[in-house]
Design a protein around this motif. Structure first.
Motif, PDB file in Angstrom:
ATOM      1  N   PHE A  53       0.828  -1.210   0.000  1.00  0.00           N
ATOM      2  CA  PHE A  53       0.000   0.000   0.000  1.00  0.00           C
ATOM      3  C   PHE A  53       0.859   1.255   0.000  1.00  0.00           C
ATOM      4  O   PHE A  53       0.564   2.224  -0.697  1.00  0.00           O
ATOM      5  N   ALA A  54       1.931   1.261   0.815  1.00  0.00           N
ATOM      6  CA  ALA A  54       2.808   2.427   0.862  1.00  0.00           C
ATOM      7  C   ALA A  54       3.420   2.715  -0.505  1.00  0.00           C
ATOM      8  O   ALA A  54       3.521   3.865  -0.930  1.00  0.00           O
ATOM      9  N   GLN A  55       3.794   1.651  -1.226  1.00  0.00           N
ATOM     10  CA  GLN A  55       4.352   1.829  -2.564  1.00  0.00           C
ATOM     11  C   GLN A  55       3.308   2.369  -3.522  1.00  0.00           C
ATOM     12  O   GLN A  55       3.599   3.249  -4.339  1.00  0.00           O
ATOM     13  N   ALA A  56       2.069   1.864  -3.433  1.00  0.00           N
ATOM     14  CA  ALA A  56       0.997   2.354  -4.300  1.00  0.00           C
ATOM     15  C   ALA A  56       0.662   3.802  -3.994  1.00  0.00           C
ATOM     16  O   ALA A  56       0.394   4.596  -4.905  1.00  0.00           O
ATOM     17  N   PHE A  57       0.685   4.167  -2.719  1.00  0.00           N
ATOM     18  CA  PHE A  57       0.345   5.547  -2.354  1.00  0.00           C
ATOM     19  C   PHE A  57       1.403   6.525  -2.854  1.00  0.00           C
ATOM     20  O   PHE A  57       1.068   7.630  -3.299  1.00  0.00           O
ATOM     21  N   ARG A  58       2.668   6.137  -2.779  1.00  0.00           N
ATOM     22  CA  ARG A  58       3.721   7.042  -3.242  1.00  0.00           C
ATOM     23  C   ARG A  58       3.548   7.389  -4.714  1.00  0.00           C
ATOM     24  O   ARG A  58       3.920   8.478  -5.147  1.00  0.00           O
ATOM     25  N   GLY A  59       2.979   6.488  -5.487  1.00  0.00           N
ATOM     26  CA  GLY A  59       2.757   6.767  -6.901  1.00  0.00           C
ATOM     27  C   GLY A  59       1.620   7.732  -7.140  1.00  0.00           C
ATOM     28  O   GLY A  59       1.498   8.289  -8.236  1.00  0.00           O
ATOM     29  N   GLN A  60       0.733   7.925  -6.134  1.00  0.00           N
ATOM     30  CA  GLN A  60      -0.413   8.796  -6.291  1.00  0.00           C
ATOM     31  C   GLN A  60      -0.383   9.993  -5.339  1.00  0.00           C
ATOM     32  O   GLN A  60      -1.328  10.775  -5.303  1.00  0.00           O
ATOM     33  N   ALA A  61       0.687  10.138  -4.556  1.00  0.00           N
ATOM     34  CA  ALA A  61       0.723  11.174  -3.521  1.00  0.00           C
ATOM     35  C   ALA A  61       0.707  12.587  -4.090  1.00  0.00           C
ATOM     36  O   ALA A  61       0.323  13.532  -3.410  1.00  0.00           O
ATOM     37  N   GLY A  62       1.123  12.744  -5.337  1.00  0.00           N
ATOM     38  CA  GLY A  62       1.127  14.079  -5.914  1.00  0.00           C
ATOM     39  C   GLY A  62      -0.211  14.514  -6.462  1.00  0.00           C
ATOM     40  O   GLY A  62      -0.355  15.654  -6.903  1.00  0.00           O
ATOM     41  N   GLY A  63      -1.209  13.643  -6.421  1.00  0.00           N
ATOM     42  CA  GLY A  63      -2.520  13.985  -6.949  1.00  0.00           C
ATOM     43  C   GLY A  63      -3.513  14.307  -5.861  1.00  0.00           C
ATOM     44  O   GLY A  63      -3.183  14.830  -4.801  1.00  0.00           O
ATOM     45  N   ILE A  64      -4.767  13.940  -6.129  1.00  0.00           N
ATOM     46  CA  ILE A  64      -5.854  14.287  -5.230  1.00  0.00           C
ATOM     47  C   ILE A  64      -5.725  13.561  -3.893  1.00  0.00           C
ATOM     48  O   ILE A  64      -6.158  14.060  -2.858  1.00  0.00           O
ATOM     49  N   LEU A  65      -5.103  12.367  -3.916  1.00  0.00           N
ATOM     50  CA  LEU A  65      -4.975  11.614  -2.666  1.00  0.00           C
ATOM     51  C   LEU A  65      -4.022  12.302  -1.698  1.00  0.00           C
ATOM     52  O   LEU A  65      -4.172  12.173  -0.479  1.00  0.00           O
ATOM     53  N   GLY A  66      -3.032  13.022  -2.222  1.00  0.00           N
ATOM     54  CA  GLY A  66      -2.150  13.772  -1.345  1.00  0.00           C
ATOM     55  C   GLY A  66      -2.892  14.866  -0.605  1.00  0.00           C
ATOM     56  O   GLY A  66      -2.650  15.119   0.578  1.00  0.00           O
ATOM     57  N   LEU A  67      -3.816  15.532  -1.296  1.00  0.00           N
ATOM     58  CA  LEU A  67      -4.628  16.563  -0.659  1.00  0.00           C
ATOM     59  C   LEU A  67      -5.554  15.951   0.387  1.00  0.00           C
ATOM     60  O   LEU A  67      -5.731  16.485   1.486  1.00  0.00           O
ATOM     61  N   PHE A  68      -6.154  14.808   0.054  1.00  0.00           N
ATOM     62  CA  PHE A  68      -7.032  14.131   0.998  1.00  0.00           C
ATOM     63  C   PHE A  68      -6.242  13.639   2.207  1.00  0.00           C
ATOM     64  O   PHE A  68      -6.739  13.644   3.336  1.00  0.00           O
ATOM     65  N   ASN A  69      -5.009  13.227   1.965  1.00  0.00           N
ATOM     66  CA  ASN A  69      -4.147  12.790   3.058  1.00  0.00           C
ATOM     67  C   ASN A  69      -3.851  13.936   4.013  1.00  0.00           C
ATOM     68  O   ASN A  69      -3.734  13.742   5.225  1.00  0.00           O
ATOM     69  N   MET A  70      -3.756  15.147   3.476  1.00  0.00           N
ATOM     70  CA  MET A  70      -3.500  16.315   4.314  1.00  0.00           C
ATOM     71  C   MET A  70      -4.655  16.548   5.287  1.00  0.00           C
ATOM     72  O   MET A  70      -4.448  16.788   6.478  1.00  0.00           O
ATOM     73  N   PHE A  71      -5.897  16.456   4.796  1.00  0.00           N
ATOM     74  CA  PHE A  71      -7.053  16.706   5.647  1.00  0.00           C
ATOM     75  C   PHE A  71      -7.271  15.582   6.658  1.00  0.00           C
ATOM     76  O   PHE A  71      -7.910  15.798   7.692  1.00  0.00           O
ATOM     77  N   SER A  72      -6.772  14.394   6.375  1.00  0.00           N
ATOM     78  CA  SER A  72      -6.955  13.280   7.309  1.00  0.00           C
ATOM     79  C   SER A  72      -5.785  13.125   8.265  1.00  0.00           C
ATOM     80  O   SER A  72      -5.729  12.163   9.025  1.00  0.00           O
ATOM     81  N   GLY A  73      -4.845  14.047   8.238  1.00  0.00           N
ATOM     82  CA  GLY A  73      -3.721  13.987   9.156  1.00  0.00           C
ATOM     83  C   GLY A  73      -2.743  12.869   8.874  1.00  0.00           C
ATOM     84  O   GLY A  73      -2.103  12.356   9.793  1.00  0.00           O
ATOM     85  N   GLY A  74      -2.600  12.471   7.606  1.00  0.00           N
ATOM     86  CA  GLY A  74      -1.685  11.393   7.244  1.00  0.00           C
ATOM     87  C   GLY A  74      -2.281  10.008   7.378  1.00  0.00           C
ATOM     88  O   GLY A  74      -1.583   9.016   7.147  1.00  0.00           O
ATOM     89  N   ALA A  75      -3.573   9.908   7.728  1.00  0.00           N
ATOM     90  CA  ALA A  75      -4.201   8.593   7.905  1.00  0.00           C
ATOM     91  C   ALA A  75      -4.362   7.852   6.586  1.00  0.00           C
ATOM     92  O   ALA A  75      -4.330   6.618   6.564  1.00  0.00           O
ATOM     93  N   VAL A  76      -4.532   8.576   5.473  1.00  0.00           N
ATOM     94  CA  VAL A  76      -4.662   7.916   4.169  1.00  0.00           C
ATOM     95  C   VAL A  76      -3.338   7.270   3.779  1.00  0.00           C
ATOM     96  O   VAL A  76      -3.307   6.161   3.235  1.00  0.00           O
TER      97      VAL A  76
END
Length: 446
Positions: A53-76
């Motif tokens: 999962f961590a590897q998959a997230f790093r590939g998408q962290a620059g998109g919308i999921l990175g913004l969503f991760n910000m609002f969730s306090g890094g929980a995503v």
């Protein structure tokens, strides 16, 4: 009255805080609740492969999921039980508040005071459960579609994921309400604030690391720092700005004595809606694309893939919709929290009036006229603060945490919380002065 409050505020010191036992209890409760929230962002979902999962997230962290991760306090990023965060509750609040403007029964409930507000809050909770369940199920299906993300795909994983994520959201909703009633500040805003602040050190370290490796030039980093300082100064200035309408009260006679009429001011904030428009706009833009980062987009229709691509963070359509939603919610939320007609009726009931304006309907029209025009300025300010840094970040690759939305949330929530703390201290000192005057009066009576 205003001068007395200002004098009390200027006399606040550490001894006043030391004596404010109720305030200290509220602060400790707030800190404890936020600590519980931060601990929950590190509890992973059951049945997930953390490395994959961590590897998959790093590939998408620059998109919308990175913004969503910000609002969730890094929980995503960790796919924790708080990965949905408080966003389903905010989305449900948007829907319910929109419906109160178009559904007569809900509009009537809104006018029934405290009892009606409780019923509307209950509807909001039901909406949170529905939206949270749908989003949690979508996340479960999206995780199963990723290669190697789930150890044992199937209905057991989906049900456990829905229960875990929905339970986390409902707990955060309850925790936010407890902070609001028993702590200091707005609980929902503080939860988002805590998530952003917790990630700021790593975001700054990551930005400096990009500068060290040459991925970002020193000039770009300095420009971002200067921009952040300028945006913070602008936020502080505008959030404290007010338009004060002069209110006069007529002379009154009590017995044989004639009392001079008083004057006061009706303060209208330049940004009445606060940070809510930015949060509302971000949450709505996140809804259609939350799961896109982990879904196999080749299985989606071509039109859906195109829409998701154009709604990516930093894309022109994303910026346009973001600016439009911020402006809309600035007016919408201002209309919800401030009713010119009710204010005019209260002034008329207490004998107050605006010089040159007839009490009643004409006063309501004048207040609405002034409020609309300052809200235009407030909406433009919100759009500028949120969009300009986002454009720079989209072009340079600086983390989202240094963007206008995050800075707006952090500074606004800080100002509101400090104002509430100061209000408690002023009340504490005012009560102390009253007790002292009573003791002096008792001694004189003896």
């Amino acid at each position: 009255m205003a001068s007395a409050a200002e004098q009390l505020a200027s006399n606040l010191n550490f001894s006043t805080f030391a004596k404010a036992e109720d305030l200290k209890k509220r602060l400790w409760f707030t800190l404890g609740a936020l600590l519980v929230y931060r601990l929950g962002t590190y509890i992973p979902l059951p049945g997930l492969n953390p490395e994959a999962f961590a590897q998959a997230f790093r590939g998408q962290a620059g998109g919308i999921l990175g913004l969503f991760n910000m609002f969730s306090g890094g929980a995503v990023e960790r796919m924790a039980i708080f990965a949905l965060g408080i966003m389903p509750y905010i989305s449900a609040s948007i829907i319910v508040q929109l419906m109160t403007s178009v559904v007569p029964s809900l509009e009537q409930l809104k006018k029934e005071g405290e009892q009606g507000r409780k019923i509307i809050n209950q509807y909001t909770r039901y909406g949170t459960v529905l939206l949270g369940a749908l989003q949690a199920y979508g996340i479960a299906v999206g995780l199963e579609s990723g290669a190697g993300l789930v150890n044992d795909p199937g209905w057991f994983f989906r049900i456990s994921t829905v229960i875990s994520l929905l339970g986390g959201t409902m707990f955060l909703m309850w925790l936010g309400e407890q902070i609001t009633s028993r702590g200091i500040g707005n609980g929902i805003s503080l939860i988002i604030f805590a998530g952003i602040v917790a990630a700021l050190p790593s975001a700054l370290a990551g930005t400096l690391e990009l500068g060290r490796t040459g991925a970002l030039s020193i000039g770009v980093i300095l420009a971002v720092v200067v921009m952040a300082v300028g945006v913070i100064a602008l936020i502080v200035f505008v959030e404290r700005a007010q338009r004060r309408l002069l209110i006069q009260y007529p002379k009154r006679q009590v017995g044989n004595r004639m009392f001079q009429g008083d004057t006061s001011h009706l303060p209208l904030k330049l940004n009445t809606a606060g940070v809510i428009p930015a949060i509302f706009a971000s949450s709505l833009l996140l809804l259609p694309a939350t799961l896109a980062g982990f879904s196999n987009t080749t299985e989606l229709p071509s039109w859906a893939t195109t829409v998701l691509a154009t709604l990516g963070h930093g894309q022109p359509l994303y910026m346009l919709l973001y600016a439009g939603m911020i402006a809309f919610f600035a007016f919408f939320y201002t209309a919800i929290v401030f009713n010119p007609k009710d204010t005019a009726d209260n002034l008329k009931k207490h004998g107050g009036f605006i010089p040159g304006i007839r009490p009643g309907e004409r006063t309501a029209e004048y207040i609405d006229y002034v409020l609309t025009r300052i809200t235009v300025t407030g909406a433009l300010y919100l759009v500028f603060v949120c969009i300009l840094p986002e454009i720079l970040i989209a072009q340079t690759g600086v983390p989202f945490y240094l963007g206008g939305t995050s800075l707006l949330i952090v500074v606004s929530v800080t100002l509101d919380t400090v104002a509430q703390i100061q209000g408690h201290l002023i009340a504490q000192q005012y009560e102390g002065l009253i007790k002292k005057s009573k003791l002096r009066g008792g001694k004189r009576g003896r």
